[in-house]
Design a protein around this motif. Structure first.
Motif, mmCIF file in Angstrom:
data_model
loop_
_atom_site.group_PDB
_atom_site.id
_atom_site.type_symbol
_atom_site.label_atom_id
_atom_site.label_comp_id
_atom_site.label_asym_id
_atom_site.label_seq_id
_atom_site.Cartn_x
_atom_site.Cartn_y
_atom_site.Cartn_z
ATOM 1 N N ASP A 107 -11.086 -5.953 -1.318
ATOM 2 C CA ASP A 107 -11.398 -5.090 -0.172
ATOM 3 C C ASP A 107 -10.123 -4.636 0.522
ATOM 4 O OD1 ASP A 107 -14.076 -5.345 -0.688
ATOM 5 O OD2 ASP A 107 -14.340 -7.047 0.674
ATOM 6 N N ALA A 108 -9.159 -5.549 0.588
ATOM 7 C CA ALA A 108 -7.867 -5.214 1.193
ATOM 8 C C ALA A 108 -6.776 -5.668 0.244
ATOM 9 C CB ALA A 108 -7.705 -5.905 2.543
ATOM 10 N N PRO A 109 -5.840 -4.791 -0.116
ATOM 11 C CA PRO A 109 -4.759 -5.194 -1.010
ATOM 12 C C PRO A 109 -3.989 -6.378 -0.445
ATOM 13 C CG PRO A 109 -4.785 -2.819 -0.698
ATOM 14 C CD PRO A 109 -5.739 -3.395 0.313
ATOM 15 N N ILE A 110 -3.477 -7.192 -1.337
ATOM 16 C CA ILE A 110 -2.694 -8.368 -0.945
ATOM 17 C C ILE A 110 -1.216 -8.026 -1.083
ATOM 18 C CG2 ILE A 110 -2.156 -10.763 -1.490
ATOM 19 C CD1 ILE A 110 -4.988 -11.060 -2.528
ATOM 20 N N GLU A 111 -0.496 -8.094 0.026
ATOM 21 C CA GLU A 111 0.928 -7.775 0.049
ATOM 22 C C GLU A 111 1.736 -9.058 -0.120
ATOM 23 O OE1 GLU A 111 2.094 -4.791 0.183
ATOM 24 O OE2 GLU A 111 0.298 -3.632 0.746
#
Length: 619
Positions: free
Chosen positions: A154-158
């Motif tokens: 759902d949200a990219p992992i940085e």
């Protein structure tokens, strides 16, 4: 959610599953990104796939939670990005799935948990970035045993410098494991895990396991993402650090496989023979040579070698700190001639035939990244026969050791490596017994004429003592050899005895007629395995001599039982004729052309376990 660790987390890089980076223009593909001009960073971020795509997993094993363990179990892998900063946008993993209604159908619920850590050993209670119900994920079943799960984030992992991505599968406890959850464990080729994979200590409320040392296993999980501009080593021979990661040119994984970074050969051993013709270590070496029997991309050391003469040569690694894989190539860029691993035998031996002056490249390669270390390569020339025995008879007419010998002969009765061979000439016609006594699991073999002759006999024994009987004529030369089973070596002695011949239970002379003998097979032993029948457990044998040159017929047609009839040479070593049912009513008949004075052994038996009375006729 609380997490506890009973075993350290380590990267796939240090496990059996390779972690070499799959560079691509689009996520999941296989092409190389275009390097920047003159070391300048690329205009756009570069798509990378990190981790272990399942198609390259080597060997897989099904693992499921144990019903006796009331704790949830996690199996995890650590993904190391190719550079920083790195943005992970998509995850994939594989599970064993045999379809509906089958064991490992994965109908039980399971969770996928992800978190980020910045140490080799993460905190005991890492903070999950996501926890996903596995049943909600899209999966692709290959129609046989494996499903690949697709997990968009759902949200990219940085990931910033020094951070790693951890992905874990939670296998929950349940009373009913008829439909078990089974993960797909990636195992280094050649390893065979044989114990439980689950942690030996359960820490409430979870038990963790991420790797198993003896099996070198890892969960096949991989991620798609983007590497920020400027973080690719664009030129591998410019002496600069193009991506600013403090790794210059060939020390940077970005330059893996680049021509500028390949070293082959590392040295030259000339035409040396003996122990330690080339020594070194695979620690810190790059993967320069592709071989068929090494898993992953471990470091290697290669050297040139030239055959000093025409013949058979063998290279081995006896005396090495860590036994490497051993390969021989026609040249650094040429065809592979042979490749042997420590899993083949205790110490791999690469055997090949060469012409005088022919050059090859010998490669010592770590079995995987965790098995690097010091090695020595030994080279030996074939000697067959090792010596001559003339027509010697008696005990210990030959003795020696098979340690560090070339396997000149590949006997038929057992896998054998390393042998010593002796020529022996029969002093007279007869049957001779060759006995080998050894302090290891030995193979004794006899060849006719020379080292390339037909195999006359072969006997493998685990007890260290074995014998063979061979019928020969005066002046016939044999090769008698002793080899070690599956790489075992040691000391041996060979005895030779003469005059051994069992010509049968009764001598019938040259008698002929419808009922030359009535044989009661009740309780008789099994003497010889017939070629014309599946078995004959009760047999009696008779010597019979031809009175003249003629074709003679042997039968059991007057018998009331199901018979099997064999005609063998005088000592019973060779079957000359055989019949099961040609006589009618399950009796036997067969014919043989013989010369005057020739003696054969007639073997009368019952079919299978049949006992009773059989009548032998000779015409």
């Amino acid at each position: 959610m609380r997490f506890s660790f009973t075993l350290p987390m380590i990267s796939l890089f240090s496990l059996g599953c390779p972690t070499d980076v799959d560079k691509d223009d689009t996520a999941g593909g296989g092409g190389e990104p275009a390097p920047p001009d003159s070391g300048a960073p690329p205009a756009d971020p570069v798509a990378w796939t990190i981790g272990q795509p399942v198609d390259d997993c080597g060997v897989s094993y099904q693992l499921s939670a144990l019903p006796t363990d009331p704790n949830n179990t996690y199996f995890a892998s650590r993904l190391v990005p190719p550079g920083y900063p790195y943005t992970a946008s998509h995850l994939h993993f594989s599970m064993i799935d045999f379809g509906e209604g089958q064991f490992c159908a994965n109908d039980m619920p399971f969770l996928v948990v992800g978190f980020v850590g910045d140490e080799l050993f993460p905190d005991a209670e890492p903070e999950p970035l996501f926890t996903v119900d596995g049943s909600t994920l899209e999966r692709e079943w290959d129609g046989w045993w494996q499903s690949t799960y697709d997990l968009p984030l759902d949200a990219p992992i940085e990931l910033e410098a020094g951070q790693f991505l951890y992905v874990a599968i939670e296998i929950p406890y349940a009373d009913d494991y008829s439909q078990a959850v089974c993960i797909n464990a990636c195992v280094a080729a050649g390893d065979t895990p044989y114990q439980t994979y689950w942690s030996q200590t359960n820490t409430e409320p979870y038990a963790w396991l991420d790797w198993y040392v003896a099996g070198n296993v890892a969960l096949p999980v991989w991620a798609d993402g983007m590497l920020a501009p400027g973080f690719v080593e664009g030129e591998c021979d410019d002496g600069g650090d193009d991506d600013g990661d403090s790794l210059v040119d060939c020390t940077d994984d970005d330059c893996f496989g680049a021509d500028a970074c390949r070293v082959c050969p590392d040295g030259d051993a000339g035409s040396a023979l003996g122990d330690g013709i080339f020594t070194g270590t695979t620690d810190g070496e790059t993967y320069d040579v592709a071989t068929s029997c090494t898993y992953g991309h471990p470091g290697d050391v290669a050297f040139d070698w030239v055959a000093p003469s025409t013949g058979v040569f063998a290279f081995d690694t006896l005396g090495s700190e860590v036994t490497p894989t051993l390969a021989v190539l026609a040249s650094c860029d040429g065809d592979e001639v042979t490749c042997a691993t420590p899993y083949d035998v205790d110490n791999p031996s690469a055997r090949l035939e060469l012409e005088a002056g022919q050059s090859v490249v010998v490669v010592a390669q770590a079995t995987d990244w965790s098995a690097s270390g010091g090695f020595q390569i030994n080279a030996r020339a074939s000697t067959c026969p090792s010596g001559g025995l003339a027509g010697s008879l008696g005990q210990a007419v030959a003795s020696g050791t098979t340690d560090r010998t070339v396997h000149d002969v590949l006997p038929s009765c057992a896998p054998a490596y390393g042998d010593e061979t002796w020529s022996w000439t029969a002093p007279a016609d007869g049957v001779y017994r060759f006995t080998a006594s050894a302090d290891f699991a030995a193979v004794l073999f006899v060849l006719d004429g020379g080292c390339a002759g037909a195999e006359l006999a072969c006997e493998a024994t685990a007890s260290g003592v074995g014998y063979v009987d061979v019928s020969v004529v005066a002046g016939q030369t044999l090769i008698v050899g002793v080899a070690g089973q599956m790489g075992t070596t040691g000391e041996y002695a060979i005895d030779v005895e003469e005059g051994l011949c069992d010509s049968g239970d009764v001598d019938l002379g040259s008698a002929m007629g419808d009922a030359v003998v009535t044989a009661d097979l009740t309780g008789a032993p099994a003497l010889f395995a017939p070629s014309c029948s599946s078995s004959s457990d009760h047999q009696l044998s008779y010597a019979w001599t031809a009175p003249a040159d003629a074709t003679y017929t042997f039968d059991t047609t007057a018998s009331a039982i199901d018979t099997v009839l064999q005609i063998r040479d005088e000592c019973g070593f060779e079957e000359l004729a055989c019949d099961d049912d040609a006589g009618g009513n399950a009796t036997s008949t067969t014919s043989l052309a013989m010369t005057a004075g020739e003696t054969v052994q007639i073997v009368v038996g019952g079919y299978g376990t049949t006992e009773g009375t059989a009548v032998l006729g000779i015409h």
